[in-house]
Structure formats: C-alpha cells, structure tokens
Design a protein around this motif. Structure first.
Motif, mmCIF file in Angstrom:
data_model
loop_
_atom_site.group_PDB
_atom_site.id
_atom_site.type_symbol
_atom_site.label_atom_id
_atom_site.label_comp_id
_atom_site.label_asym_id
_atom_site.label_seq_id
_atom_site.Cartn_x
_atom_site.Cartn_y
_atom_site.Cartn_z
ATOM 1 N N ASP A 175 -30.903 -79.243 5.157
ATOM 2 C CA ASP A 175 -29.478 -79.155 5.413
ATOM 3 C C ASP A 175 -29.188 -78.022 6.389
ATOM 4 O OD1 ASP A 175 -28.390 -77.167 2.595
ATOM 5 O OD2 ASP A 175 -30.345 -77.283 3.542
ATOM 6 N N GLU A 176 -27.916 -77.840 6.716
ATOM 7 C CA GLU A 176 -27.536 -76.837 7.704
ATOM 8 C C GLU A 176 -27.796 -75.417 7.217
ATOM 9 O OE1 GLU A 176 -24.848 -79.215 7.043
ATOM 10 O OE2 GLU A 176 -25.544 -80.499 8.668
ATOM 11 N N ARG A 177 -27.737 -75.208 5.912
ATOM 12 C CA ARG A 177 -27.956 -73.865 5.387
ATOM 13 C C ARG A 177 -29.389 -73.402 5.629
ATOM 14 N NH1 ARG A 177 -26.838 -73.087 -0.766
ATOM 15 N NH2 ARG A 177 -28.477 -74.616 -0.735
ATOM 16 N N LYS A 178 -30.350 -74.293 5.432
ATOM 17 C CA LYS A 178 -31.751 -73.947 5.705
ATOM 18 C C LYS A 178 -31.956 -73.663 7.185
ATOM 19 C CE LYS A 178 -34.054 -76.473 2.020
ATOM 20 N NZ LYS A 178 -35.008 -77.541 1.706
ATOM 21 N N LYS A 179 -31.345 -74.472 8.024
ATOM 22 C CA LYS A 179 -31.463 -74.246 9.460
ATOM 23 C C LYS A 179 -30.806 -72.936 9.864
ATOM 24 C CE LYS A 179 -31.766 -79.101 10.651
ATOM 25 N NZ LYS A 179 -31.145 -80.238 11.321
ATOM 26 N N PHE A 180 -29.679 -72.613 9.233
ATOM 27 C CA PHE A 180 -28.992 -71.362 9.516
ATOM 28 C C PHE A 180 -29.859 -70.168 9.128
ATOM 29 C CE2 PHE A 180 -26.230 -67.951 7.863
ATOM 30 C CZ PHE A 180 -25.602 -67.588 9.032
ATOM 31 N N ILE A 181 -30.486 -70.230 7.967
ATOM 32 C CA ILE A 181 -31.355 -69.149 7.497
ATOM 33 C C ILE A 181 -32.540 -68.986 8.438
ATOM 34 C CG2 ILE A 181 -32.924 -68.476 5.633
ATOM 35 C CD1 ILE A 181 -30.896 -69.796 3.700
ATOM 36 N N LEU B 77 -37.085 -63.759 6.674
ATOM 37 C CA LEU B 77 -36.857 -65.078 6.079
ATOM 38 C C LEU B 77 -36.610 -64.956 4.576
ATOM 39 C CD1 LEU B 77 -36.788 -68.087 6.831
ATOM 40 C CD2 LEU B 77 -39.184 -68.201 6.208
ATOM 41 N N LEU B 78 -37.406 -64.152 3.902
ATOM 42 C CA LEU B 78 -37.194 -63.939 2.467
ATOM 43 C C LEU B 78 -35.871 -63.222 2.206
ATOM 44 C CD1 LEU B 78 -40.786 -62.911 1.343
ATOM 45 C CD2 LEU B 78 -39.618 -65.076 0.919
ATOM 46 N N PHE B 79 -35.526 -62.252 3.056
ATOM 47 C CA PHE B 79 -34.258 -61.540 2.890
ATOM 48 C C PHE B 79 -33.073 -62.491 3.024
ATOM 49 C CE2 PHE B 79 -30.687 -59.342 4.935
ATOM 50 C CZ PHE B 79 -30.363 -58.451 3.926
ATOM 51 N N TYR B 80 -33.070 -63.310 4.082
ATOM 52 C CA TYR B 80 -31.960 -64.216 4.297
ATOM 53 C C TYR B 80 -31.928 -65.350 3.266
ATOM 54 C CZ TYR B 80 -30.739 -61.877 8.605
ATOM 55 O OH TYR B 80 -30.341 -60.936 9.522
ATOM 56 N N ARG B 81 -33.073 -65.766 2.761
ATOM 57 C CA ARG B 81 -33.079 -66.769 1.699
ATOM 58 C C ARG B 81 -32.444 -66.222 0.431
ATOM 59 N NH1 ARG B 81 -38.750 -70.142 1.851
ATOM 60 N NH2 ARG B 81 -38.257 -71.309 3.733
ATOM 61 N N ASN B 82 -32.736 -64.958 0.120
ATOM 62 C CA ASN B 82 -32.100 -64.346 -1.050
ATOM 63 C C ASN B 82 -30.625 -64.081 -0.819
ATOM 64 O OD1 ASN B 82 -34.438 -64.324 -2.596
ATOM 65 N ND2 ASN B 82 -35.045 -62.316 -1.894
ATOM 66 N N LYS B 83 -30.263 -63.707 0.403
ATOM 67 C CA LYS B 83 -28.876 -63.379 0.717
ATOM 68 C C LYS B 83 -27.981 -64.619 0.719
ATOM 69 C CE LYS B 83 -26.018 -60.993 4.088
ATOM 70 N NZ LYS B 83 -26.002 -60.231 5.336
ATOM 71 N N TYR B 84 -28.434 -65.673 1.375
ATOM 72 C CA TYR B 84 -27.616 -66.879 1.516
ATOM 73 C C TYR B 84 -27.975 -67.962 0.522
ATOM 74 C CZ TYR B 84 -26.099 -64.730 5.831
ATOM 75 O OH TYR B 84 -25.578 -63.869 6.750
ATOM 76 N N GLY B 85 -28.958 -67.726 -0.303
ATOM 77 C CA GLY B 85 -29.328 -68.679 -1.348
ATOM 78 C C GLY B 85 -30.034 -69.899 -0.814
ATOM 79 N N ASN B 86 -31.158 -70.217 -1.444
ATOM 80 C CA ASN B 86 -31.904 -71.392 -1.037
ATOM 81 C C ASN B 86 -32.737 -71.876 -2.197
ATOM 82 O OD1 ASN B 86 -33.028 -73.417 0.345
ATOM 83 N ND2 ASN B 86 -34.112 -72.157 1.816
#
Length: 100
Positions: free
Chosen positions: A29-35, A91-100
């Motif tokens: 989805d767009e959230r994964k692409k955004f991260i 990548l790990l920081f943004y995954r935790n920040k924006y949720g994945n």
C-alpha cells in the motif's frame, strides 16, 4: 584472513540484494511506499553529504600539498556497509514511527 573478507562481502551483497528486492518489487500500500521513500531519501542525503565532505577533503589536501593522503579515499566495502546500516536503521525507525 582473506576468506573472512570474502564471506563478509558475500553476506553484505546478500543483504543489499534482499533490501533492494524487497524495497523495489514489493507490491504494498501507499504507507509502505511512503516509509521506503522516506528511508531512501534520508540515506541518499547522508551519502551525498559524505561524498561532498570527501571531495572537500581531497581538494583541501591537494591545495595544501600533502601527497601522502592523495588517493586514499573511502573504502568501497566500508562505504557500502555504512549505507546499508543507515538504510536499515532509518527503515526500522520509520516503520516504528508510521506503523507497519
């Protein structure tokens, strides 16, 4: 001692191929692409800044007339390691920040 470098390079290459394959060929989805884009842009900025500093150092050493440091530069293997570590960390920081 050379076999340690070879194994390290192969593991590093396998990690890089995995990162690129997951990042570019994952249909999400767009959230994964955004991260992924946020992590890639931050990593690109760090790489660009590092290379600009290295170019500045070479120019400074050349103007200064220090032939001992001419041609040393950055080790490609260490530079690739730094890139992978920075990318994985962001990548790990943004995954935790924006949720994945």
């Amino acid at each position: 001692m050379d076999w340690v470098k070879i194994v390290y390079a192969l593991v590093l290459l396998a990690c890089a191929v995995y990162i690129l394959s997951v990042t570019f060929f994952d249909k999400g989805d767009e959230r994964k692409k955004f991260i992924n884009r946020k992590a890639q842009s931050y990593t690109f900025g760090v790489i660009f800044g590092t290379l600009i500093l290295e170019i500045g150092n070479v120019i400074f050493q050349t103007v200064r007339g220090n032939p001992a440091s001419y041609g040393e530069g950055i080790s490609p293997l260490m530079f690739l390691t730094i890139i992978i570590v920075i990318y994985m960390g962001t990548l790990l920081f943004y995954r935790n920040k924006y949720g994945n």
